[in-house]
Design a protein around this motif. Structure first.
Motif, PDB file in Angstrom:
ATOM      1  N   ASN A 209       0.924  -1.011  -0.252  1.00  0.00           N
ATOM      2  CA  ASN A 209       0.158  -0.093  -0.011  1.00  0.00           C
ATOM      3  C   ASN A 209       1.014   1.246   0.019  1.00  0.00           C
ATOM      4  O   ASN A 209       1.300   1.554   0.978  1.00  0.00           O
ATOM      5  CB  ASN A 209      -0.778   0.105   1.253  1.00  0.00           C
ATOM      6  N   CYS A 210       1.219   1.667  -1.130  1.00  0.00           N
ATOM      7  CA  CYS A 210       1.769   3.157  -1.297  1.00  0.00           C
ATOM      8  C   CYS A 210       0.835   4.133  -0.999  1.00  0.00           C
ATOM      9  O   CYS A 210       0.124   4.479  -2.231  1.00  0.00           O
ATOM     10  CB  CYS A 210       2.581   2.990  -2.457  1.00  0.00           C
ATOM     11  N   ALA A 211       1.158   4.505  -0.025  1.00  0.00           N
ATOM     12  CA  ALA A 211       0.006   5.735   0.506  1.00  0.00           C
ATOM     13  C   ALA A 211      -0.118   6.913  -0.515  1.00  0.00           C
ATOM     14  O   ALA A 211      -1.235   7.363  -0.889  1.00  0.00           O
ATOM     15  CB  ALA A 211       0.157   6.209   1.825  1.00  0.00           C
ATOM     16  N   GLU A 224       8.261  12.082  -5.543  1.00  0.00           N
ATOM     17  CA  GLU A 224       6.871  11.494  -5.028  1.00  0.00           C
ATOM     18  C   GLU A 224       6.928  10.619  -4.101  1.00  0.00           C
ATOM     19  O   GLU A 224       5.981  10.332  -3.341  1.00  0.00           O
ATOM     20  CB  GLU A 224       6.036  11.072  -5.940  1.00  0.00           C
ATOM     21  N   SER A 225       8.208  10.147  -3.756  1.00  0.00           N
ATOM     22  CA  SER A 225       7.907   8.988  -2.842  1.00  0.00           C
ATOM     23  C   SER A 225       8.133   9.390  -1.288  1.00  0.00           C
ATOM     24  O   SER A 225       8.953  10.344  -1.150  1.00  0.00           O
ATOM     25  CB  SER A 225       9.457   8.106  -3.022  1.00  0.00           C
ATOM     26  N   HIS A 226       7.565   9.031  -0.471  1.00  0.00           N
ATOM     27  CA  HIS A 226       7.591   9.349   0.911  1.00  0.00           C
ATOM     28  C   HIS A 226       8.351   8.603   1.800  1.00  0.00           C
ATOM     29  O   HIS A 226       8.633   8.672   3.067  1.00  0.00           O
ATOM     30  CB  HIS A 226       6.194   9.345   1.660  1.00  0.00           C
ATOM     31  N   MET A 227       9.227   7.723   1.208  1.00  0.00           N
ATOM     32  CA  MET A 227      10.337   7.071   1.802  1.00  0.00           C
ATOM     33  C   MET A 227       9.685   6.227   2.997  1.00  0.00           C
ATOM     34  O   MET A 227      10.681   5.860   3.988  1.00  0.00           O
ATOM     35  CB  MET A 227      11.633   8.000   2.011  1.00  0.00           C
ATOM     36  N   CYS A 228       8.751   5.871   2.918  1.00  0.00           N
ATOM     37  CA  CYS A 228       8.089   4.921   3.945  1.00  0.00           C
ATOM     38  C   CYS A 228       8.787   3.661   4.113  1.00  0.00           C
ATOM     39  O   CYS A 228       8.494   2.860   5.202  1.00  0.00           O
ATOM     40  CB  CYS A 228       6.575   4.958   3.824  1.00  0.00           C
ATOM     41  N   GLY A 229       9.394   3.061   3.121  1.00  0.00           N
ATOM     42  CA  GLY A 229       9.989   1.638   3.103  1.00  0.00           C
ATOM     43  C   GLY A 229       8.967   0.567   2.847  1.00  0.00           C
ATOM     44  O   GLY A 229       9.600  -0.729   2.893  1.00  0.00           O
ATOM     45  N   ARG A 230       7.692   0.738   2.803  1.00  0.00           N
ATOM     46  CA  ARG A 230       6.904  -0.471   2.624  1.00  0.00           C
ATOM     47  C   ARG A 230       7.257  -1.117   1.502  1.00  0.00           C
ATOM     48  O   ARG A 230       6.818  -2.275   1.494  1.00  0.00           O
ATOM     49  CB  ARG A 230       5.626   0.132   2.782  1.00  0.00           C
ATOM     50  N   CYS A 231       7.614  -0.559   0.336  1.00  0.00           N
ATOM     51  CA  CYS A 231       7.666  -1.149  -0.858  1.00  0.00           C
ATOM     52  C   CYS A 231       9.277  -2.136  -0.754  1.00  0.00           C
ATOM     53  O   CYS A 231       9.623  -2.510  -1.796  1.00  0.00           O
ATOM     54  CB  CYS A 231       7.823  -0.412  -2.023  1.00  0.00           C
ATOM     55  N   ALA A 232      10.202  -1.816   0.374  1.00  0.00           N
ATOM     56  CA  ALA A 232      11.466  -2.129   0.141  1.00  0.00           C
ATOM     57  C   ALA A 232      11.508  -3.846  -0.067  1.00  0.00           C
ATOM     58  O   ALA A 232      10.771  -4.306   0.761  1.00  0.00           O
ATOM     59  CB  ALA A 232      12.101  -1.678   1.538  1.00  0.00           C
TER      60      ALA A 232
HETATM   61  S1  SF4 Z   1       9.000   4.101  -0.161  1.00  0.00           S
HETATM   62 FE1  SF4 Z   1       7.770   2.731  -1.613  1.00  0.00          FE
HETATM   63  S2  SF4 Z   1       5.820   2.437  -0.577  1.00  0.00           S
HETATM   64 FE2  SF4 Z   1       6.938   4.089   0.364  1.00  0.00          FE
HETATM   65  S3  SF4 Z   1       6.172   6.151  -0.524  1.00  0.00           S
HETATM   66 FE3  SF4 Z   1       7.952   5.351  -1.741  1.00  0.00          FE
HETATM   67  S4  SF4 Z   1       7.270   4.227  -3.302  1.00  0.00           S
HETATM   68 FE4  SF4 Z   1       5.474   4.388  -1.849  1.00  0.00          FE
END
Ligand code: SF4
Length: 463
Positions: A209-211, A224-232
């Motif tokens: 879930n890329c917010a 655009e990436s919030h660097m939340c790491g969910r997609c790592a």
């Molecule tokens: S780190 Fe990945 S999941 Fe998080 S905002 Fe960036 S692209 Fe989306």
């Protein structure tokens, strides 16, 4: 499917840690929400602090330190180091709007909301309005500006998206600024497209879930990436990695947009400098004296009335701080004039430089503006940190080093931008043309440095 090999770099392991520890990240986010709510709401309910109040014995002064002395300047600086990690891991509005969108109407994002001009328009309105209500000085103004923005973020989450950050992606007043500054961060989530394609058919897909709704497979930068790491670790193809801080700005395949260029030059340079300058500017005082005489002689008299409510313009008689309608108009006019003059000078110089490259000239201008990101961002950091300096002075701190630090940071920003210009102008047909174009670009740098230098070293020096 996610994997992290034992030999992965510390950065990659940190990225994977973020992906595996969503609960810890959420605990951090909700802790920030609690502290933020306390510091936004409670000081607005208290009387204004006395002149001798200090951060450690007065919550209002403590909140002033927290928001304007530390939070804002260092969030700006963090974009240079860690991209939009602030947005993805700490920001209370991001947390709240995403949480709200779990329960709301889940409407699709309408076209008007995806308009590319919102980042500039939202930044410009919020910056000017913040000056009119003196958001840096008064807790009620903080509640209005920051609290209002937070309510708008929650409302947007309730209406649009499902577990998404529609507010952050399109409407947040600082989204555009963070978007451009994060492009010079030395870290990013790197997507190996070949590995993604190779693994897509074989590995179990873990739904991410890329917010902020980034198309992860196509992601090429930080904006655009919030660097939340969910997609790592997703499909074994997404990794937090280091890179040259110049890569994204110099990427010749990136498609520069007019709105990005306007945000950088008119917003982060012009409007920001005008907003930080007006209160220290002798030109503003001269204009105010002349305009007041004109109104006294010819009317209309209501321009000199201080009847505007506090939520429209600064109105604190108990602190001897009240704006007349004329004051408000002059502040808006000063910021607009500063933005106009600076932007016109910068765009004209970049337009002259853009003649040397073969691509369409307007596109070249948009691209060249990106070289100004380091100087623009460090300038905003210096502008915001002047509030830190004012607060530190009130605490009795020694500030003899501040002027030197300002010189050093402006020099770093100018040199970095000059280097980016030189690299961008590599497509010039001959070396003399490249040098001539680069000289024009350095002229744009000189205009910006001069505008900050006048403020920091002539109108408002630290002694
Ligand atoms: S780190 Fe990945 S999941 Fe998080 S905002 Fe960036 S692209 Fe989306």
């Amino acid at each position: 499917m996610r994997s992290t090999s034992a030999s992965a770099s510390p950065l990659a392991r940190y990225g994977s840690w973020l992906a595996r520890n969503g609960r810890t990240v959420r605990a951090v986010q909700w802790s920030v929400v609690a502290i933020y709510a306390l510091l936004v709401v409670v000081p607005a309910l208290l009387p204004l602090p006395p002149d001798n109040a200090r951060a450690l014995d007065n919550l209002t002064v403590f909140a002033q330190w927290a928001f304007w002395g530390l939070w804002w300047p260092f969030v700006i600086l963090s974009m240079f180091a860690a991209g939009r990690t602030w947005c993805g891991v700490f920001c209370p509005e991001g947390t709240l709007t995403e949480a709200a969108s779990r329960f709301g109407w889940h409407r699709p994002t309408p076209r008007w909301l995806r308009w590319g001009g919102w980042p500039f328009v939202a930044f410009a309105i919020t910056t000017v309005y913040g000056q009119l209500v003196s958001v840096y000085q008064y807790p009620k103004a903080v509640l209005l500006v920051l609290g209002g923005s937070t309510i708008a973020a929650i409302a947007t989450g309730l209406v649009f998206g499902r577990e998404k950050r529609v507010w952050c992606r399109y409407l947040c007043p600082v989204n555009g600024v963070f978007d451009v500054l994060s492009r010079v961060a030395p870290v990013h989530f790197r997507v190996d497209r070949e590995r993604w394609a190779a693994n897509a058919g074989h590995m179990a897909i873990h739904p991410v879930n890329c917010a902020p709704m980034v198309r992860i497979r196509r992601m090429t930068g930080n904006a655009e990436s919030h660097m939340c790491g969910r997609c790592a670790g997703d499909l074994d193809a997404v990794t937090l990695a280091s890179r040259s801080p110049n890569d994204e700005v110099l990427d010749a395949h990136a498609e520069p947009t007019a709105w990005d260029a306007i945000l950088i030059v008119v917003g982060v340079i012009g409007i920001a400098i005008g907003a930080f300058q007006w209160s220290a500017s002798p030109w503003f005082v001269q204009a105010k004296v002349a305009a007041t005489e004109l109104v006294v002689d010819h009317g209309p008299a209501w321009l000199l009335a201080d009847s505007a409510p506090w939520w429209l313009m600064t109105h604190y008689p108990e602190a001897n701080d009240v704006f007349t309608w004329l004051d408000g108009m002059l502040i808006v006019a000063y910021i607009a004039a500063a933005a106009l003059v600076l932007s016109a000078a910068v765009f004209m110089l970049l337009y002259a430089a853009a003649r040397t490259a073969p691509a369409p000239r307007v596109r070249n201008v948009w691209r060249l503006t990106h070289a100004l990101i380091p100087l623009a961002g460090l300038g905003v950091f210096l502008g915001l940190s002047s509030l830190t300096v004012a607060l530190a002075r009130a605490e009795g701190a020694w500030l003899g080093w501040v002027s030197w630090a300002r010189v050093a940071l402006l020099a770093v920003g100018a040199a970095w931008s000059a280097y980016l210009f030189w690299r961008m102008l590599a497509a010039a047909q001959t070396t003399p043309r490249r040098v001539a174009a680069w000289t024009a670009c350095c002229g744009a740098i000189a205009v910006i440095v001069a505008a900050w230098a006048v403020l920091f070293f002539i109108w408002s020096p630290v002694r």
